[in-house]
Design a protein around this motif. Structure first.
Motif, PDB file in Angstrom:
ATOM      1  N   ALA A  54     -15.812   1.367 -16.609  1.00  0.00           N
ATOM      2  CA  ALA A  54     -15.055   2.036 -17.669  1.00  0.00           C
ATOM      3  C   ALA A  54     -13.624   1.504 -17.652  1.00  0.00           C
ATOM      4  N   ALA A  55     -13.148   1.054 -18.806  1.00  0.00           N
ATOM      5  CA  ALA A  55     -11.785   0.539 -18.931  1.00  0.00           C
ATOM      6  C   ALA A  55     -11.000   1.450 -19.857  1.00  0.00           C
ATOM      7  N   LEU A  56      -9.810   1.869 -19.432  1.00  0.00           N
ATOM      8  CA  LEU A  56      -8.992   2.769 -20.238  1.00  0.00           C
ATOM      9  C   LEU A  56      -7.520   2.553 -19.912  1.00  0.00           C
ATOM     10  N   LYS A  57      -6.656   3.132 -20.725  1.00  0.00           N
ATOM     11  CA  LYS A  57      -5.224   3.056 -20.483  1.00  0.00           C
ATOM     12  C   LYS A  57      -4.812   4.199 -19.561  1.00  0.00           C
ATOM     13  N   ALA A  58      -3.934   3.900 -18.602  1.00  0.00           N
ATOM     14  CA  ALA A  58      -3.457   4.930 -17.685  1.00  0.00           C
ATOM     15  C   ALA A  58      -2.554   5.898 -18.428  1.00  0.00           C
ATOM     16  N   PRO A  59      -2.585   7.199 -18.056  1.00  0.00           N
ATOM     17  CA  PRO A  59      -1.683   8.167 -18.680  1.00  0.00           C
ATOM     18  C   PRO A  59      -0.234   7.727 -18.543  1.00  0.00           C
ATOM     19  N   GLY A  60       0.497   7.725 -19.650  1.00  0.00           N
ATOM     20  CA  GLY A  60       1.896   7.326 -19.611  1.00  0.00           C
ATOM     21  C   GLY A  60       2.109   5.838 -19.767  1.00  0.00           C
ATOM     22  N   GLY A  61       1.008   5.030 -19.688  1.00  0.00           N
ATOM     23  CA  GLY A  61       1.149   3.598 -19.877  1.00  0.00           C
ATOM     24  C   GLY A  61       1.935   2.942 -18.763  1.00  0.00           C
ATOM     25  N   PRO A  62       2.433   1.721 -18.995  1.00  0.00           N
ATOM     26  CA  PRO A  62       3.166   0.985 -17.968  1.00  0.00           C
ATOM     27  C   PRO A  62       4.362   1.743 -17.436  1.00  0.00           C
ATOM     28  N   GLY A  63       5.062   2.499 -18.294  1.00  0.00           N
ATOM     29  CA  GLY A  63       6.233   3.250 -17.850  1.00  0.00           C
ATOM     30  C   GLY A  63       5.905   4.240 -16.763  1.00  0.00           C
ATOM     31  N   GLY A  64       4.785   4.961 -16.946  1.00  0.00           N
ATOM     32  CA  GLY A  64       4.377   5.924 -15.938  1.00  0.00           C
ATOM     33  C   GLY A  64       4.055   5.256 -14.617  1.00  0.00           C
ATOM     34  N   LYS A  65       3.417   4.094 -14.686  1.00  0.00           N
ATOM     35  CA  LYS A  65       3.098   3.337 -13.470  1.00  0.00           C
ATOM     36  C   LYS A  65       4.373   2.857 -12.783  1.00  0.00           C
ATOM     37  N   ASP A  66       5.360   2.393 -13.565  1.00  0.00           N
ATOM     38  CA  ASP A  66       6.618   1.920 -12.991  1.00  0.00           C
ATOM     39  C   ASP A  66       7.324   3.037 -12.234  1.00  0.00           C
TER      40      ASP A  66
END
Length: 422
Positions: free
Chosen positions: A348-360
């Protein structure tokens, strides 16, 4: 009794063209793990081995057909659920229950919502008491050390009650659930996760389709809950799968699955082991399905609460809440996901909550150190990210905010992320 040897099957599996085989495929089984159904079953001719008890030999095809033809409408018993996925402990002793959400909103009513109990089954050993009398009457109770949690479906009424908080949620059963086919589990319950925590429902999820990514044989016979049983042995043919094997013990007399055991390829104890320790196929007493909230209980109208949130009366599907998604799409409002690959190595491929900003933000300071302690850093053509592993399910979270998750090894996740960049 002579030793049972593998025998050539002269009839080819016809994909369900005969009435009996259509039913076998419909109720047939690969396991839903992290939202990805391990899709297909390839039948390998084999017969019950020399284990105890002695039973007439049976082919894998015929045993699956026996499950499909089983029409047990009444039962009661005790189910033991043991889950050992190797999940990391959360700081401060926060358990899986802290992740649960409630349909009934906040407060005491939320603790009686089925969703709030799903994650409790994701680790440890739990005892369930179950009872069923046709498609309109079912009961499931999670037996706790100091309190019990109970779901009761009786006709149009569905109750969820948590004795610890003395709170209850009431739902109206969907009309299609009240008159649908019954396979020995609470079809009318508003949330499929607890309903699927039985050997019957897990077996049904694993044998849903026929294909070429799985081998199915019949292993040694067994005794489960005092009943003679055959054992289906289900193994992925795809090397990247983290699933070693699944064993489904099937009642030799009536075809009801009595035990479901999933063992990871890495070995060790079962990751998922769900089986009856006691079972009775007599009709339960009528008052088993009667429920009235105790005096002083906090009662929440679940239909009204769900309507206010724009939700349906049905909750998450699949064991542990991972199923219930169709056509590779996630729940509405969550951005959805796409399924890459097929069979046991689906991802399953999906976008992480918050996108790249949240990961940063996570990568900074103590939060970043905590992230590194849970996962391992990886890189590839996709860039860089972290892989988080359990004994069964692995997930890759890339630095640009993509998530790849499945019951596959780390290299399969990296390959999927690399392919998505091309």
């Amino acid at each position: 009794m002579p030793r049972n040897e593998p025998t050539e099957v002269t009839e080819e599996w016809d994909g369900g063209r005969s009435a009996r085989r259509r039913k076998a495929v419909r109720y047939g089984v690969p396991v839903a793990v992290a939202g990805v159904t391990a899709a297909t079953i390839g039948l390998v001719p084999a017969f019950a081995g020399s284990g105890s008890p002695d039973l007439p030999k049976i082919s894998a095809q015929d045993l699956i057909a026996k499950i499909a033809k089983s029409d047990v409408q009444q039962l009661s018993g005790t189910v033991q659920v043991t889950t050992d996925l190797g999940l990391p402990a959360l700081p401060g002793g926060a358990g899986a229950g802290a992740l649960g959400g409630g349909q009934g909103g906040g407060g005491a009513g939320a603790s009686a919502s089925p969703q709030s109990k799903l994650t409790e089954l994701a680790s440890g050993t739990h005892t369930l008491r179950v009872a069923a009398d046709g498609p309109d009457k079912q009961r499931v109770s999670i037996v706790g050390k100091s309190a019990d949690y109970t779901l009761v479906h009786n006709g149009a009424d569905v109750w969820a009650y948590d004795s610890g908080s003395n709170s209850a949620v009431h739902h109206t059963a969907p009309k299609d659930a009240r008159h649908g086919a019954h396979r020995g589990a609470p079809e009318g319950l508003p949330d499929g996760g607890l309903r699927n925590a039985t050997p019957q429902e897990l077996a049904k999820e694993v044998l849903k389709a026929a294909g070429d990514t799985t081998s199915v044989t019949v292993g040694d016979t067994a005794r489960v809950a005092g009943r003679d049983a055959y054992q289906l042995v289900i193994k992925p043919k795809q090397a990247a799968s983290t699933v070693g094997s699944i064993r489904v013990a099937v009642d030799a007399a009536n075809g009801v699955p009595l035990k479901f055991t999933l063992t990871p390829k890495s070995g060790g104890p079962a990751a998922v082991d769900v089986g009856y320790t006691r079972v009775d196929f007599a009709r339960p007493a009528a008052d088993t399905f009667a429920f009235t909230p105790p005096k002083g209980a906090k009662v929440v109208n679940g239909d009204r609460a769900a309507h206010g949130k724009g939700e349906s009366g049905k909750g998450l599907g699949g064991f542990g809440g991972f199923g219930g998604f169709k056509d590779g799409q996630g729940p509405k409002g969550a951005g959805g996901f796409e399924v890459l690959g097929k069979g046991w190595t689906s991802i399953a491929a999906l976008k992480a909550p918050g996108g790249p900003g949240g990961k940063d933000q996570l990568a900074k300071g103590d939060a970043g150190k905590f992230l590194d302690s849970l996962g391992s850093k990886v890189s590839g053509a996709f860039g860089s990210g972290h892989v988080f592993s359990t004994r069964l399910v692995n997930a890759l979270i890339t630095d640009d905010g993509r998530v790849y998750v499945g019951a596959v090894d780390q290299q399969a996740l990296i390959a999927a992320a690399d392919a998505a960049k091309k």
